[in-house]
Design an enzyme around this catalytic site. Structure first.
Site, PDB file in Angstrom:
ATOM      1  N   HIS A 101     -26.910  28.323  34.392  1.00 47.86           N
ATOM      2  CA  HIS A 101     -25.686  28.253  34.296  1.00 47.86           C
ATOM      3  C   HIS A 101     -24.793  28.989  34.937  1.00 47.86           C
ATOM      4  CE1 HIS A 101     -26.944  26.210  30.545  1.00 47.86           C
ATOM      5  NE2 HIS A 101     -25.827  26.364  29.978  1.00 47.86           N
ATOM      6  N   HIS A 115     -24.205 -10.408  48.777  1.00 45.15           N
ATOM      7  CA  HIS A 115     -23.515  -9.376  48.520  1.00 45.15           C
ATOM      8  C   HIS A 115     -22.817  -8.634  49.266  1.00 45.15           C
ATOM      9  CE1 HIS A 115     -23.105  -5.665  46.212  1.00 45.15           C
ATOM     10  NE2 HIS A 115     -23.537  -6.197  45.104  1.00 45.15           N
ATOM     11  N   GLU A 173     -18.650  15.443  31.180  1.00 45.03           N
ATOM     12  CA  GLU A 173     -17.802  16.074  32.189  1.00 45.03           C
ATOM     13  C   GLU A 173     -17.328  15.191  33.071  1.00 45.03           C
ATOM     14  OE1 GLU A 173     -21.069  17.151  31.369  1.00 45.03           O
ATOM     15  OE2 GLU A 173     -20.778  18.973  30.562  1.00 45.03           O
TER      16      GLU A 173
END
Lengths: 685, 685
Positions: free
Chosen positions: B495, B284, B433
């Protein structure tokens, strides 16, 4: 969906309610009155505050009533009883649902006056539910998607603790009420796929499927199939009428028997009972207004005054609380059945106290390092320290977001948790940084385990909303963030953190540690474990670093955030301030100046926020007032003026990085001992 | 999966290859040689760098070969031709896949020397693909999930531009190569559900389904059903053998005809061709090593020296490039068919130049405000300015993450985009968002539109990784972030942004605007639109603010980041520095001091990063050297020492917020004119 017939409402005696609650033949009228009590309190409180979200509590009242009256195991007088079921209102904007429940169920701190003071300064009824602030609230919610993801962590912690202490003492469910918004957030994908993978069968998500978001009908932005989505993640999923108590009861009963986590999509009408506004976005985030409230009272068959709950209804709810508390008594007996040692260990872990012996083990490790002086990347040092810590502290649960070998978070002999065996101590979180961080918050909130896990420092951005919740709630979650600067080299600017240290230091209540060698790494780990109400970020290098703490001291020098690592030879004219990998550069810069006869000292600053908490005198002494100050950090200089003052210098980054071997990058960006010494000399004049 | 038979490899002439590429009967051996060229270059380059990820390019070589030789529309000599198909390597760690392709296809800047200099300083072959740095790279990838989400934005921009200019000039596909990691990231959920909702039928995701992540087999952390997951999001989905060119070709052909976006899960072997390491995590992210490379050459039937591609194979690839370029010629003719005005408008928008008349319109708006002096929240001011901007600049595309009425981003007469009609200009992004921000990056990268959209400032955390990509790539993306402080009131600490302004200011190449009134809001919007290579955050209040710029000036005073808003009456002893809603408080504090005869000035600082770029002299003058400096901002003080100096004061927040009406919060946290005046007086002694 039509509102139920208001004429059917009639008070019931507390006795019949108690019977109903314990059996399957619940009297629908009593259910209805109990649910209406939630609706009425919610619309009244939002109206009084002239602020808040009445739509969710009114729409989800039936779900919550069935859940609490038929299934939830809790004790209003012992809100933190360890084996309680957890109820998470992921859609935290519907906070009046929880506050109504806590009041109705008889949680002591939740009085009717608190309900009346919804969203006012100092009340227990903050705009969004806040853990610790309000007993009975299990986690702080509001930022969407966090609650459901915390719940995944809580359900993991339940399985982990059950694997350690047995299902006699650890056997509880985690219930979530989630909204469309929760499930649109990306974090929900990480959380549900992790939960499906781990087969968290005692996790039950009640989806308040009301088809409305703030902008309007959910179809404006969404057209997926939620049930299929959850099934694709390995969940059971079903759809019911969220206003039909029998369907709700049958669905939860079925979910409790599932071998996988379960989604119950409950079709509801947002603002149920407000005749003109229900089912619209208008009822989502604004008071109903006095006229609509009057009509809703009529529609619901709730003829009582604002904030009045008739005693029969209140009794029905309070009896539900009392009944449920019996489970706690039975559990206490089972706990007493454990042998003394196991019980003490269980209680120690749930209390979050560290075992004795950690400090001693850390000091032995530090001494060995100071003797042997290895050159190691601090991520490797961290793995070595973790070997010591994980032996001494059996409650740590490690992990990585698919970078185990790079983050070095898996110490020797640490078995991975698998879906069928939670006796292990290491979680393969997958490439799910955000879900990982939120799950760690949930594990910490559950108590009994101390979660730590890793990714690259640059990817703190991917889990930043959850890091903020760790800080806001004050959870002991330890973020092991490796590859902490341009020192990671070839991966280039997408992987090189620049602004991350500053942006994390700007956040209240987070310890940002950046140790300079193995000794400091051990000290920072110790501080992180001891910080019971503060999360920690431990920023670690990819590249090798020499041991700079070559003289052992039992004292944890990192505890004050910064200390003098090398004094000046002669009068100190210059102070170099540095963190992590740049401490080596600072020592070299000091040597360059001393060679020219200029006295220079080096201050190592493994944790600036702890340093900020020290006395003014200590700060002056360490920063070297009157000396020229040069700070060195391979990151944004934003915020360093606090320590260098306006006349100091900063050697670091003022742009994004680049892809090249790391030594060339340090040269290219001028983060070298020569540049640091030169900057000091320029300022000496 | 077994590697193909090495004995089958034989060089083919460029003629037969050209024929094969244009028809359906491709010669398998030529496909195989072309694919092996990618494999060999990739393993050699990673080995030479001793750093990088060979597994993905070796595993996905067949997919890429079919896609580029059979379908992709592009022109190596005109990498930015507007109607080209876009190819996004979302799994940016497999960057050698793209670099190999660009070299083989004949992109001029991608020489064999660049390939040899993989991951070295200054090369075109950075560790992860970087847009602009390397022609032919469409977006910077590496942080997982970003590329696929950018691609959603590109596919949206394609639909938007087609709706405006017709499918004759805008008609191209967006192809993504995505890995397990991309699809585990939460952002992928937001992106695919948005794409499914919008029916982005020309978006095709090729999932490199190799079953391996860095930690090992994907089963360690994942057990979901990827096809069902995409179908639940409204996608077509199919599974194929990713090493079978016929299956790949048939699948892509089918996907191009779909009415929905399509996922093609391609079962591949990571590191295909490395006999001992393929199919394991070992291939990988680490070089194969010289021995395994030797064996792989044998296994693949590729007997050539490192970095050698035989001319027949190179010719086959170069002919593919030349053939594809014919589509551009045909397109040029169609473009010429547009009327002159439409063509000029198309070209202006694709060049990213603003239309004339914006500045004049903004100035007229400013003058009107200075005359009328309204009291407005800056989010409302922003909506008013947007009315002016959206009239003058037809290429703006607005939106909101389900907070349209709160962010005020939808100006009058702005129609919403629907799945069936892209003529609108407003996107309902849903509660997504992160996906929104990444899609805006994709739209900006596509060119032709200027995206702006909103959420609350606190939720910049939810999209921070994409904001960082906006900054790193230098895209004109405008983030309208409202509810920018404790001034949002009752919603409380979850908030209320505290550290967000600081954390965004710490990020390189981002304009963080925080205007104080309608006039500054207009100025900041103008600056954001004019910043062609810098994203902007416009932080706006929920609460009402007075007009402080009551004297009109055509000059954009916000352009220098800070300016003197109010001079001292008499000798200036004190300078108040403030932003946004706290400018009003600064003016009040000044009045308090002036009443006591203390000369005080007020400096408004709508954009600290623009201020940082000014001359030393301007900075000294504005900051008021020799005066006592008091900064006022309802946010973390982290970083303000840069302006206040060590002897100044900061009035703001040093903790998280609380839930209460906003005026009480300002009192509670001491962010008042009285406290500011007091702090100044204390320092005056």
């Amino acid at each position: 969906m039509t509102p139920s017939d208001p004429s059917a409402a009639k008070p019931v005696s507390s006795t019949s309610q108690t019977e109903a609650a314990s059996g399957v033949n619940a009297d629908p009228s009593s259910h209805k009155m109990m649910a209406n009590a939630i609706r009425a309190l919610s619309m009244d409180a939002v109206q009084a505050a002239n602020s808040g979200h009445p739509g969710l509590p009114m729409g989800a009242a039936d779900i919550a009533t069935v859940l609490f009256s038929k299934f939830m195991k809790f004790d209003p007088r012992n809100p933190n009883w360890p084996d309680r079921d957890r109820f998470i209102l992921s859609a935290g904007h519907g906070s009046m649902l929880v506050y109504s429940l806590l009041y109705l169920l008889g949680y002591e701190d939740m009085t009717i006056d608190e309900i009346k003071n919804f969203r006012q300064m100092g009340s227990k009824t903050a705009g969004h539910p806040e853990v610790y602030h309000t007993p009975g609230v299990e986690t702080t919610t509001g930022p969407l998607g966090q609650g459901i993801s915390n719940a995944v962590g809580m359900a993991m912690a339940e399985r982990l603790m059950a694997a350690r202490f047995g299902e006699d003492v650890v056997d509880h469910y985690t219930y979530v009420l989630a909204s469309d918004g929760d499930l649109m957030e990306g974090i929900s994908h990480e959380a549900i796929s992790l939960a499906g993978h781990l087969k968290l069968r005692k996790l039950i998500v009640l989806f308040d499927d009301n088809g409305i978001s703030i902008d309007g009908p959910i179809e404006l932005a969404e057209s997926g199939n939620m049930l299929d989505r959850f099934r694709a993640a390995g969940w059971e999923a079903m759809r019911i009428d969220g206003h039909n108590p029998e369907e709700i009861e049958a669905a939860i009963a079925k979910a409790r028997e599932s071998r996988a986590p379960t989604l119950i999509a409950c079709r509801t009408t947002i603002g149920f009972g407000a005749p003109n506004k229900q089912g619209t976005a208008g009822v989502h985030g604004a008071p109903l207004g006095p006229d609509e409230i009057k009509l809703a009272r009529k529609e619901l068959g709730w003829p009582y005054e604002p904030f009045e709950v008739p005693s029969e209804v209140l009794d029905a709810w309070r009896c539900t609380g009392l009944r449920s508390a019996r489970a706690r008594v039975a559990w206490e007996e089972r706990l007493a059945g454990l042998d003394a040692e196991a019980r003490a260990e269980f209680e120690r872990r749930m209390a979050g106290d560290l075992p004795k012996g950690l400090a001693k083990a850390i000091n032995a490790f530090k001494k060995q390092i100071s003797d042997e002086k290895p050159k190691l990347a601090t991520r490797q040092s961290s793995q070595n320290v973790l070997g010591v810590i994980n032996d001494a502290v059996p409650e740590t649960i490690g992990g990585s977001a698919d970078l185990t070998g790079s983050n070095n978070t898996r110490s020797k002999d640490m078995q991975a948790v698998t879906p069928d065996d939670f006796s292990g101590r290491f979680i393969h979180y997958g490439v799910r940084e955000h879900g990982m961080a939120a799950a760690m918050n949930g594990m910490a909130l559950h108590r009994g385990v101390i979660p730590y896990s890793g990714t690259f420092l640059v990817f703190t951005d991917y889990c930043r909303p959850s890091i903020r919740m760790s800080a806001l709630m004050g959870e002991r979650v330890i973020y092991v963030m490796t590859h902490d600067s341009i020192g990671l080299g070839e991966d280039g600017p997408t992987h090189q953190p620049i602004e991350h240290l500053a942006s994390l230091r700007a956040m209240p209540n987070v310890h940002v540690f950046r140790p300079a060698d193995s000794v400091e790494t051990a000290e920072c780990w110790q501080l992180a474990l001891e910080a019971k109400t503060t999360p920690s970020i431990i920023a670690l290098t990819r590249q090798g670093l020499p041991t700079v703490r070559t003289e052992h001291t039992d004292e944890n020098l990192s505890a004050r955030g910064a200390y003098e690592l090398a004094a000046a030879d002669g009068e100190a004219k210059v102070t170099f301030l540095a963190t992590g990998s740049e401490v080596e550069i600072a020592l070299d810069a000091r040597a360059l100046l001393q060679k020219e006869g200029i006295g220079a000292r080096v201050v190592s600053m493994p944790c600036t926020d702890l340093f900020d908490q020290q006395s003014g005198e200590y700060k002056k002494q360490i920063l070297g007032e009157g000396t020229v100050r040069v700070a060195i950090e391979a990151a944004s200089g934003f915020g360093w003026e606090r320590y260098t003052g306006p006349d100091g210098a900063f050697i670091g980054m003022n742009s994004f990085g680049a892809s090249a071997p790391y030594k060339e990058l340090y040269e290219h960006f001028g983060i070298t001992a020569e540049k640091a010494a030169e900057a000091a000399k320029q300022r000496l004049g």
